[in-house]
Each structure stands twice: as C-alpha cells, then as structure tokens.
Design a protein around this motif. Structure first.
Motif, PDB file in Angstrom:
ATOM      1  N   ILE A  26       0.903  -1.176   0.178  1.00 53.69           N
ATOM      2  CA  ILE A  26      -0.023   0.008  -0.111  1.00 53.69           C
ATOM      3  C   ILE A  26       0.671   1.354   0.107  1.00 53.69           C
ATOM      4  O   ILE A  26       1.922   1.187   0.895  1.00 53.69           O
ATOM      5  N   LEU A  27       0.535   2.221  -0.901  1.00 52.53           N
ATOM      6  CA  LEU A  27       1.347   3.468  -0.889  1.00 52.53           C
ATOM      7  C   LEU A  27       0.520   4.484  -1.244  1.00 52.53           C
ATOM      8  O   LEU A  27      -0.468   4.619  -1.787  1.00 52.53           O
ATOM      9  N   ASP A  28       1.001   5.646  -0.417  1.00 53.99           N
ATOM     10  CA  ASP A  28       0.125   6.890  -0.490  1.00 53.99           C
ATOM     11  C   ASP A  28       0.885   7.649  -1.829  1.00 53.99           C
ATOM     12  O   ASP A  28       1.894   8.353  -1.455  1.00 53.99           O
ATOM     13  N   GLY A  29      -0.097   7.889  -2.646  1.00 49.59           N
ATOM     14  CA  GLY A  29       0.687   8.544  -3.962  1.00 49.59           C
ATOM     15  C   GLY A  29       0.144   9.971  -3.856  1.00 49.59           C
ATOM     16  O   GLY A  29      -0.398  10.277  -3.117  1.00 49.59           O
ATOM     17  N   MET A  30       0.904  10.868  -4.821  1.00 46.80           N
ATOM     18  CA  MET A  30       0.564  12.160  -5.074  1.00 46.80           C
ATOM     19  C   MET A  30      -0.953  12.209  -5.404  1.00 46.80           C
ATOM     20  O   MET A  30      -1.363  11.338  -6.097  1.00 46.80           O
ATOM     21  N   GLY A  31      -1.454  13.083  -4.801  1.00 46.24           N
ATOM     22  CA  GLY A  31      -2.839  13.496  -4.978  1.00 46.24           C
ATOM     23  C   GLY A  31      -3.757  13.162  -3.657  1.00 46.24           C
ATOM     24  O   GLY A  31      -5.058  13.275  -3.496  1.00 46.24           O
ATOM     25  N   THR A  32      -3.121  12.507  -2.601  1.00 47.17           N
ATOM     26  CA  THR A  32      -3.611  12.327  -1.530  1.00 47.17           C
ATOM     27  C   THR A  32      -3.232  13.253  -0.412  1.00 47.17           C
ATOM     28  O   THR A  32      -2.194  14.159  -0.597  1.00 47.17           O
ATOM     29  N   PRO A  33      -3.865  13.434   0.699  1.00 45.37           N
ATOM     30  CA  PRO A  33      -3.527  14.471   1.669  1.00 45.37           C
ATOM     31  C   PRO A  33      -2.687  14.032   2.663  1.00 45.37           C
ATOM     32  O   PRO A  33      -2.042  13.015   2.743  1.00 45.37           O
ATOM     33  N   GLY A  34      -2.310  15.187   3.627  1.00 43.08           N
ATOM     34  CA  GLY A  34      -1.241  14.904   4.517  1.00 43.08           C
ATOM     35  C   GLY A  34      -0.101  15.651   4.322  1.00 43.08           C
ATOM     36  O   GLY A  34       0.756  15.825   5.164  1.00 43.08           O
ATOM     37  N   ARG A  35       0.049  15.952   3.070  1.00 43.27           N
ATOM     38  CA  ARG A  35       1.585  16.577   2.729  1.00 43.27           C
ATOM     39  C   ARG A  35       1.137  18.228   2.259  1.00 43.27           C
ATOM     40  O   ARG A  35       0.243  18.635   2.921  1.00 43.27           O
ATOM     41  N   SER A  36       1.697  18.701   1.288  1.00 42.48           N
ATOM     42  CA  SER A  36       1.658  20.009   0.805  1.00 42.48           C
ATOM     43  C   SER A  36       0.472  20.123   0.020  1.00 42.48           C
ATOM     44  O   SER A  36      -0.185  19.008  -0.580  1.00 42.48           O
ATOM     45  N   LYS A  37      -0.265  21.376  -0.201  1.00 38.50           N
ATOM     46  CA  LYS A  37      -1.269  21.527  -1.190  1.00 38.50           C
ATOM     47  C   LYS A  37      -1.084  21.293  -2.432  1.00 38.50           C
ATOM     48  O   LYS A  37      -1.784  20.313  -3.266  1.00 38.50           O
ATOM     49  N   SER A  38       0.389  21.131  -2.987  1.00 36.77           N
ATOM     50  CA  SER A  38       0.431  20.926  -4.397  1.00 36.77           C
ATOM     51  C   SER A  38       0.757  19.552  -4.801  1.00 36.77           C
ATOM     52  O   SER A  38       0.322  18.883  -5.538  1.00 36.77           O
ATOM     53  N   PHE A  39       1.041  18.676  -3.515  1.00 38.00           N
ATOM     54  CA  PHE A  39       1.081  17.065  -3.391  1.00 38.00           C
ATOM     55  C   PHE A  39      -0.362  16.812  -3.595  1.00 38.00           C
ATOM     56  O   PHE A  39      -0.570  15.904  -4.466  1.00 38.00           O
ATOM     57  N   HIS A  40      -1.327  17.468  -2.880  1.00 34.77           N
ATOM     58  CA  HIS A  40      -2.791  17.002  -2.749  1.00 34.77           C
ATOM     59  C   HIS A  40      -3.347  17.242  -4.108  1.00 34.77           C
ATOM     60  O   HIS A  40      -4.188  16.547  -4.484  1.00 34.77           O
ATOM     61  N   ASP A  41      -2.906  18.283  -4.769  1.00 39.24           N
ATOM     62  CA  ASP A  41      -3.525  18.759  -6.032  1.00 39.24           C
ATOM     63  C   ASP A  41      -2.922  17.987  -7.201  1.00 39.24           C
ATOM     64  O   ASP A  41      -3.536  18.495  -8.445  1.00 39.24           O
ATOM     65  N   ALA A  42      -2.188  17.214  -7.037  1.00 38.39           N
ATOM     66  CA  ALA A  42      -1.328  16.352  -8.173  1.00 38.39           C
ATOM     67  C   ALA A  42      -2.322  16.062  -9.484  1.00 38.39           C
ATOM     68  O   ALA A  42      -1.974  16.387 -10.466  1.00 38.39           O
ATOM     69  N   TYR A  43      -3.379  15.653  -8.964  1.00 32.21           N
ATOM     70  CA  TYR A  43      -4.314  15.153 -10.172  1.00 32.21           C
ATOM     71  C   TYR A  43      -5.566  15.741 -10.075  1.00 32.21           C
ATOM     72  O   TYR A  43      -6.898  15.220 -10.533  1.00 32.21           O
ATOM     73  N   TYR A  44      -5.682  17.089  -9.530  1.00 31.84           N
ATOM     74  CA  TYR A  44      -7.025  17.692  -9.374  1.00 31.84           C
ATOM     75  C   TYR A  44      -7.502  18.189 -10.978  1.00 31.84           C
ATOM     76  O   TYR A  44      -6.735  18.160 -11.660  1.00 31.84           O
ATOM     77  N   GLY A  45      -8.837  17.820 -11.280  1.00 31.11           N
ATOM     78  CA  GLY A  45      -9.237  17.709 -12.522  1.00 31.11           C
ATOM     79  C   GLY A  45      -9.101  16.469 -13.374  1.00 31.11           C
ATOM     80  O   GLY A  45      -9.531  16.588 -14.700  1.00 31.11           O
ATOM     81  N   ALA A  46      -8.307  15.493 -13.071  1.00 29.61           N
ATOM     82  CA  ALA A  46      -7.754  14.515 -13.772  1.00 29.61           C
ATOM     83  C   ALA A  46      -8.027  13.242 -13.216  1.00 29.61           C
ATOM     84  O   ALA A  46      -7.017  12.585 -12.896  1.00 29.61           O
ATOM     85  N   MET A  47      -9.118  13.050 -12.619  1.00 27.45           N
ATOM     86  CA  MET A  47      -9.265  11.860 -11.745  1.00 27.45           C
ATOM     87  C   MET A  47      -9.096  10.627 -12.210  1.00 27.45           C
ATOM     88  O   MET A  47      -9.054   9.489 -11.537  1.00 27.45           O
ATOM     89  N   GLY A  48      -9.440  10.451 -13.557  1.00 23.73           N
ATOM     90  CA  GLY A  48      -9.124   8.907 -14.075  1.00 23.73           C
ATOM     91  C   GLY A  48      -7.765   8.709 -14.956  1.00 23.73           C
ATOM     92  O   GLY A  48      -7.225   8.017 -14.907  1.00 23.73           O
ATOM     93  N   ARG A  49      -7.191  10.016 -15.555  1.00 20.30           N
ATOM     94  CA  ARG A  49      -5.991   9.978 -16.302  1.00 20.30           C
ATOM     95  C   ARG A  49      -4.781  10.030 -15.430  1.00 20.30           C
ATOM     96  O   ARG A  49      -4.004   9.462 -15.809  1.00 20.30           O
ATOM     97  N   ASP A  50      -4.985  10.313 -13.944  1.00 17.97           N
ATOM     98  CA  ASP A  50      -3.896  10.175 -13.012  1.00 17.97           C
ATOM     99  C   ASP A  50      -4.407   9.119 -12.116  1.00 17.97           C
ATOM    100  O   ASP A  50      -3.747   8.206 -11.961  1.00 17.97           O
ATOM    101  N   ASN A  51      -4.976   9.815 -11.042  1.00 20.11           N
ATOM    102  CA  ASN A  51      -5.616   8.675 -10.204  1.00 20.11           C
ATOM    103  C   ASN A  51      -4.602   7.965  -9.239  1.00 20.11           C
ATOM    104  O   ASN A  51      -4.558   6.937  -8.653  1.00 20.11           O
ATOM    105  N   THR A  52      -3.571   8.657  -9.112  1.00 23.05           N
ATOM    106  CA  THR A  52      -1.904   8.378  -8.363  1.00 23.05           C
ATOM    107  C   THR A  52      -1.498   7.021  -9.038  1.00 23.05           C
ATOM    108  O   THR A  52      -0.423   6.569  -8.645  1.00 23.05           O
ATOM    109  N   LEU A  53      -1.896   6.651 -10.299  1.00 26.56           N
ATOM    110  CA  LEU A  53      -1.426   5.396 -11.057  1.00 26.56           C
ATOM    111  C   LEU A  53       0.033   5.812 -11.292  1.00 26.56           C
ATOM    112  O   LEU A  53       0.841   4.650 -11.346  1.00 26.56           O
TER     113      LEU A  53
END
Length: 776
Positions: A572-599
């Motif tokens: 299990i891994l917390d990828g970019m786009g998940t909370p707990g870090r910086s806002k830029s980390f959390h916003d990594a796939y804002y607006g691209a929920m399928g194209r990115d999705n931390t994959l």
C-alpha cells in the motif's frame, strides 16, 4: 460465533472463464485449505486479541483525574488515575462488583472480564454506572450492591424505542428530533413534545440529512452552549433529481428512492440557514441567500462549520461554494438574523481548511487554517473586522487539527505532520503555538505517531504513540509536555509467538523522480528470499484520503497480511494526490481523476521496488481495491493493460457523473459540457474498457446507496460492447460494504489472485471464518 453460508448471500451473474496457463519463469505451487487456514489466522479476529495494553480511551473527571478500560491477558481492567498523587488504582473492586452484578440478575459475570464497554463514575465517586449490552447497572464501587438502571442512551444522538433519533441539548434536558419534515423538541424529564417549525414540507424540511449518499432521519443541527437555541437549516431538495434502487426478493420488489444531486445538475440541494429560539418558539431566518449543501471538509453538512458564542448572541459560520473553490466566513446576529461577511478565501483548485477553524470569543479572534502558501498553516484574524492580524505557523509540514486554545496564556495546541526532519511525514505530533506567532514548541518529541487526549482543564494529556512496527506506549504528560506518569505498554508477546510479523515500511520516489512516497509492504511470514513472488497493490487514490491510513501500530491491516500468506508481496502506498502533505502534493491530479488517479506513482513505486528486491516478480502484477480503490483498479487495468495482469474492482465509482455532486465537483471541478465535449468523460472508466488485456473481476452490491451499482454496470456494458472477457459478481441486497457477504468477497478475492497470478487452483468453496470460536 457467526458463520456465513455465503452461497446464499452472493450470486455470480456473469463470468467469462479462461484456461489457467502458468506463466513462464515460475514453478507452480499447490494451494490447499491448510494454506488458506494459515492466511485466515492473520485476520483481525485472530490477531487483535493477542495484543493487550497500550491504547485506551480516557474519561476525564473535572478534577483532572481520569479512568479507562484496558485489555489484559485474562480480560479487561478498569483503572483510575490521579495525576496529582501520581497513582494508578482499580476504578472499582472487580471481584465484589462481579458478584453484585450476578446477584442483581446481570448473568454470571467473570471478575477478570466484566463485559462493560462503557462506565460512568458518579460525581461523589461512590457509584459506577456500567453499560453492559443495552442495559445500565448502577453499582457501588466497593461492590456492596448493584441495581438495574435505565436503558442505554448513545452519546449526543439518542433513540427512543418508539421515535426517531434525537439530538440532546448540552444540559441534557431536551432533545430535538424531526417529525414530518419539521423540527420538534422533547422534554426528557416529562416527555412533553413541542413543535418548533410548521412550514416543513416533503424535501424542504428542517435539519434533514438527505443529500447524496447520506440519507437518514437524524437531525443535523447545533445546540447553543446554553441549550436555549438551535442553529440548523431548512434544506430544499424539491426539484433535485431522484436516485433509485430495487431489492432482490420473491415477489414484488421494493423500490428505494432518495434525492441524489449529481455533477452537472442544474438544481442541487440548497440550505436556508435558520436559528430557532426554543423557549420563545421563534424562528430567525438568517438574512442571506441560501448556501449550497457543502462543508469545508467532507461531502456532507458539518456542524463544525458553525460556532456559537458562549452567550448564544452570535453565530459564526462558513459558507462553501458549489465547486469548493471558495470559503466565506460570516457572523450572524442570533436575535435579528443579520449577517456580516468577515472574509473570503479562494483557491484555483479546491479550497481546504485542513485543520478547520476556531473562534476565540473573549478576544474576538479567529484561528483559521489555510494552504495559501502550499502548506496547511494557521492564521489569526480579527472577528470584528475580518482583517488578518498575523500568521501563526511557518515551515514545511501540515497543521492537521486545532486543539485546546488558552485565551489567557495566548496559546493553542495543534496536531501537525511533517515538522520533524528525518521522520515519516505522516507521523502525528502535538505542538503548542503562541498566538503572537513567535513560537511552536513540541509536546510529544518521541519518534512515532502520537495520539493525545486532553483534559478539560488543559493541565494534562494522555499521549499514546507507536509506529507500524512498534507497539503503543501510553504516558501522562503535563501541559508543557513533561511526562508525569507512564501508564501502559503494549504486550505483543502472544502475537509474536503466533508467527506474526509486522509490515515493512518503505520509501520510493514519485513519478517525478524526486518526491518521496511512503508505504507498507506485507510478505508471507515464511518468506523465502530465493523465491519470486507476484506483487499486488491495494491502492486508494483519495483524494480525500490515502491508501495507508493511520501510521499507528495495528496487528491487522485489513486482509493484506492474510493475502500475502498465500504467496504474494502486497503493498500500500500513498501516492501524489492524497492528503497529509503539501497542497501541491494533494492537487497533483485535480481535474484528472481518471487520467492520473495516483497511478503514475503506483507504477513507479512498483518498478522501483522490483529493481530493489530480486524476489519481486513484476511480470505478475495485480491490483485490487474498494470504492475509490475499485475505481483506480479498473483504471489501472484499462490504462496500464500491459503492466497489471490481474485486477479486482469492488464497488468502484467508475464515472463521477453517476456519483454525488459534492465529491466529484470538489476534486474534478464543475462538469462543463460544450457540444460533444465533457470534462468528466475523459475520466470515466467505461470509455477505456476496450483496452483490457488481463483478468478483471468486477463486484458490486445491488443496493449500494453510496456508489450506485450503475457505475459498475456502465463498465460491464462497455466491456461487452468491446467483446472483452471479464468476471462479474453482483451481491444481492448488499450495501457499499457487503455486510455478511464481505467474507465471501474476501475469499473470492484470494481465489482470483491465486488462480491468475500464482497459476494454480484455489481450494474449492473454502469458507472464511473471520472470528475464531469463543473459548468455553
């Protein structure tokens, strides 16, 4: 013990079975019922009872004493702690109380394991109220006698046997409840009921809890501190679209209908804020336009967005825009309903006040959290003018929550992440921050994930800390962070003797090759470094949470260790786009929920781990998940078809246009449809189902009112149109979590990976008994 005859609770509706062909480069192995038995022994029902001590919930008394229930090898003990005397003694005389309970008719009670989940000590310390099942028993702490008392009331929301849930006033004298779309109160001493509103009509009622996947009859409101007023809302859903579900039964089906606004809908739930003077029977409507059904955090109405002044003359609250890009702080006069806008904060993506906000009423100030400079930090505002006074915290690391504020000492206690260099950035620590913005002092310096329980006076707090590999220790600290007493240390000797091993924390780089990502790895307890193991990823993309969850010690992490026992490496891994870090980390796939999705991060991490460890076989990569994890699983199989060979997508929200408006519009933005273009379509899994190459099992509950089953049905339809082989499991009458069929789903999950990643047949119709039989 409860066993599940699971062939009666689940049904395979469609299956395209493929021949099992072992892949080149690895030898077949036999998987038997004995192997499954070993795996089952790693489930929570088996390993959790092997851990005693360490963690507990403290009940504080006005004089800073507190008591708690702690597990022992023989059962449970109740402990009373006096910080002044530094004493730790039994809360009551267990042998005598057990005998008194038995005499009073509570059944045969074992003094080493009195089955009370909760206890309430009388103000004079003479009697203890023990809650056993749904009964209360009032006992002398000396054990002289016990008598049956009233039935159990559950926290601030209680249910009378003949009525709906109620919200109890702070003084415990009145209870508010909904009847026929209107708000009522009941005098708890006399039972007299009074109707507070009269103009509530269907889908335009007071304090209702119906919007999206949350729909119940509990009242959503906030009592004033003096128990004389109620802040709530009249929620308008009269023209909101309906959602439908049919159950499975012999005979005519039952249709479930509820209001479910979706992204892109022209009409969504709106709330008209009101204050009700309970004594005067008067409704004060706030003089402001209706708000969207939104909260700063989460996807439901949150009464923590409202703050009463101590004298109930003023109500501060936050209005959140439909797209979550704007939060406006307002101040209402509780007598007139006039409203002043204090300040507004906006963001180009979703605005998130991570730690929330607090009002310091004696000094007319607001402590406000914001990520305006990329990290969740605290700021101090003037309540009267709405002007910023100063920034309170600095540095990398996120302020997660605001604790006790001492207005006289001009300090606030906060929980923060990532402020300790060289540590896992998700470990929680407590700090004391000065309201002049000049200092931030650590109160819990030990390496680990800290959870604190503060006394009402703020003079002391219980601090419990651990890591994924180190069991919990609990101490009592004073306000400065100095340890006053050591309270509990976990005993995991029986857990270790069972053969259990902790997960392995690991760090890899993100898709950018620079950002550190953190996760946990599970291996078989009989791990052999000369073998090659398939790797299975269990991701949760968020964006509201991550895959790993708490970094505190846990004997069981769902069924990940159990699955690993069958011959896999599970991560299990917390990828970019998940909370707990910086806002830029959390916003990594804002607006691209399928194209990115931390994959991109999940794949990069798996490749890095495979390069690091020769025993990971990247040619046999699997993925599985539930809800958002089901979404990312199908996404992974469709967008990385040559990398992931096997996937199990459970209850996935595969198309956000078929999920509630609040969640999708918060993280994907508003649904913009111009001609043939739709910014949600490119994120929808069914539009990429044609890419499937590996083995995919789709599962869903047929009465899932959180993620409607139409989400999975859209993917099924696309796979059929693309002439793709896949497997489908629809579980009749199951909600989002599958209920009694959850162990069946677990077994099917194990079977699927054994069959298609290991290349061997699993034991036929194995039945998982998730809880061991009770000892005689």
């Amino acid at each position: 013990m409860q066993t599940h005859k699971l062939h009666r609770t689940a049904s395979v509706l469609a299956s395209a079975a493929a021949m099992v062909i072992p892949q080149a480069g690895f030898a077949q192995q036999t998987i038997t019922s004995t192997d499954y038995d070993r795996a089952v022994k790693m489930l929570a029902g088996y390993v959790n009872p092997l851990v005693t001590g360490g963690s507990f919930t403290a009940t504080w008394l006005p004089d800073n004493r507190f008591y708690y229930r702690i597990g022992t090898a023989g059962g449970f003990e109740w402990i009373l702690v006096d910080p002044v005397r530094k004493s730790r003694t039994p809360l009551f005389r267990a042998p005598q109380v057990a005998q008194a309970l038995t005499r009073a008719g509570a059944g045969t009670i074992d003094p080493r394991n009195i089955p009370a989940q909760r206890a309430e000590l009388s103000s004079d310390g003479v009697r203890i109220m023990l809650i056993i099942g749904n009964r209360r028993w009032s006992c002398e702490v000396s054990g002289g006698s016990c008598v049956a008392a009233d039935s159990v009331a559950q926290g601030g929301v209680r249910r009378n046997a003949a009525t709906a849930p109620v919200a109890v006033s702070p003084d415990g004298k009145r209870a508010a409840f909904i009847r026929n779309w209107n708000l009522w109160v009941r005098d708890l001493a006399t039972g007299v009921e009074t109707q507070l509103t009269t103009d509530g009509v269907p889908n335009f009622g007071y304090a209702t809890d119906n919007a999206g996947w949350v729909h119940s009859d509990r009242p959503i409101l906030l009592w004033s501190p003096d128990s004389r007023k109620i802040a709530t809302q009249q929620q308008d859903e009269r023209n909101v679209g309906d959602m439908y579900l049919l159950d499975t039964r012999v005979g005519h089906q039952h249709l479930q209908t509820w209001k479910g606004p979706l992204p892109g809908d022209s009409v969504v739930a709106m709330i008209h804020r009101v204050i009700i003077d309970v004594d005067a029977g008067k409704i004060i409507r706030l003089q402001t336009p209706p708000d969207f059904h939104r909260a700063m955090l989460g996807d439901d109405l949150d009464m923590d967005d409202l703050k009463w002044s101590p004298d109930a003359s003023r109500l501060a609250y936050v209005s959140t825009s439909r797209d979550h890009k704007s939060a406006t702080v307002k101040l209402a006069d509780a007598a007139t309903g006039t409203v002043r806008i204090l300040f507004r904060e906006t963001s180009p993506t979703q605005f998130e006040s991570v730690a929330g906000w607090r009002v310091i009423w004696p000094t007319n100030e607001i402590v406000w959290s914001s990520e305006r400079d990329d990290w969740s930090r605290l700021y101090l505002y003037d309540l009267n003018t709405g002007k910023l006074k100063r920034q309170l915290t600095t540095g990398a690391g996120a302020i997660q929550s605001i604790g006790r504020i001492d207005a006289k000492a001009r300090t606030v206690v906060v929980e923060a992440l990532g402020h300790t260099p060289g540590e896992d950035p998700y470990f929680r620590h407590e700090y004391r921050v000065s309201l002049d913005g000049r200092s931030m002092a650590a109160l819990t310096p030990e390496i680990g994930d800290h959870s604190v329980q503060m006394s009402p006076t703020g003079a002391y707090f219980v601090d419990t800390w651990s890591t994924p590999v180190v069991a919990p220790t609990a101490v009592l600290r004073d306000a400065s962070g100095k340890i006053v007493m050591r309270l509990e240390t976990s005993d995991i000797s029986r857990l270790l003797a069972s053969g259990w091993k902790p997960p392995i924390p690991f760090t890899t780089k993100a898709r950018d090759g620079k950002t550190d990502l953190y996760g946990l790895m599970f291996r078989p307890t009989n791990f052999d470094s000369t073998r090659k193991y398939p790797i299975i990823n269990n991701p949760y993309p968020g964006p509201q949470s991550g895959s790993v969850g708490s970094r505190s010690f846990s004997a069981a992490h769902s069924d990940r260790q159990a699955l690993a026992q069958l011959g896999f490496v599970v991560i299990i891994l917390d990828g970019m786009g998940t909370p707990g870090r910086s806002k830029s980390f959390h916003d990594a796939y804002y607006g691209a929920m399928g194209r990115d999705n931390t994959l991109p991060d999940q794949v990069a991490a798996m490749k890095e781990l495979a390069a690091r460890y020769s025993w990971i076989d990247l040619d046999r990569a699997g993925v599985y998940g539930h809800s958002g994890g089901g979404f990312i699983t199908a996404d992974a199989m469709f967008r990385y078809p040559d990398f992931f060979k096997v996937g199990i997508a459970e209850s996935g929200n595969h198309d956000q246009r078929n999920y509630e408006d609040d969640w999708g519009e918060r993280y994907q933005g508003l649904d913009v449809r111009t001609g043939d273009t739709d910014n949600y379509a490119v994120e929808a899994n069914q539009n990429f189902a044609k890419n499937l190459k590996g083995h995919l099992l789709l599962a869903h509950g047929t009465t899932d009112d959180n993620v409607p089953p139409s989400n999975t049905e859209l993917v099924v339809e696309a796979l059929i149109k693309s002439n793709k082989d896949f497997d489908l499991l629809m579980i009749p009458n199951a909600r989002h979590g599958y209920g009694e069929a959850s162990t069946y789903m677990m077994r099917r999950r194990w079977d699927y990976f054994v069959r298609y990643l290991l290349g061997v047949e699993p034991p036929k119709d194995y039945e998982i008994i998730a809880t061991p039989p009770a000892r005689p």
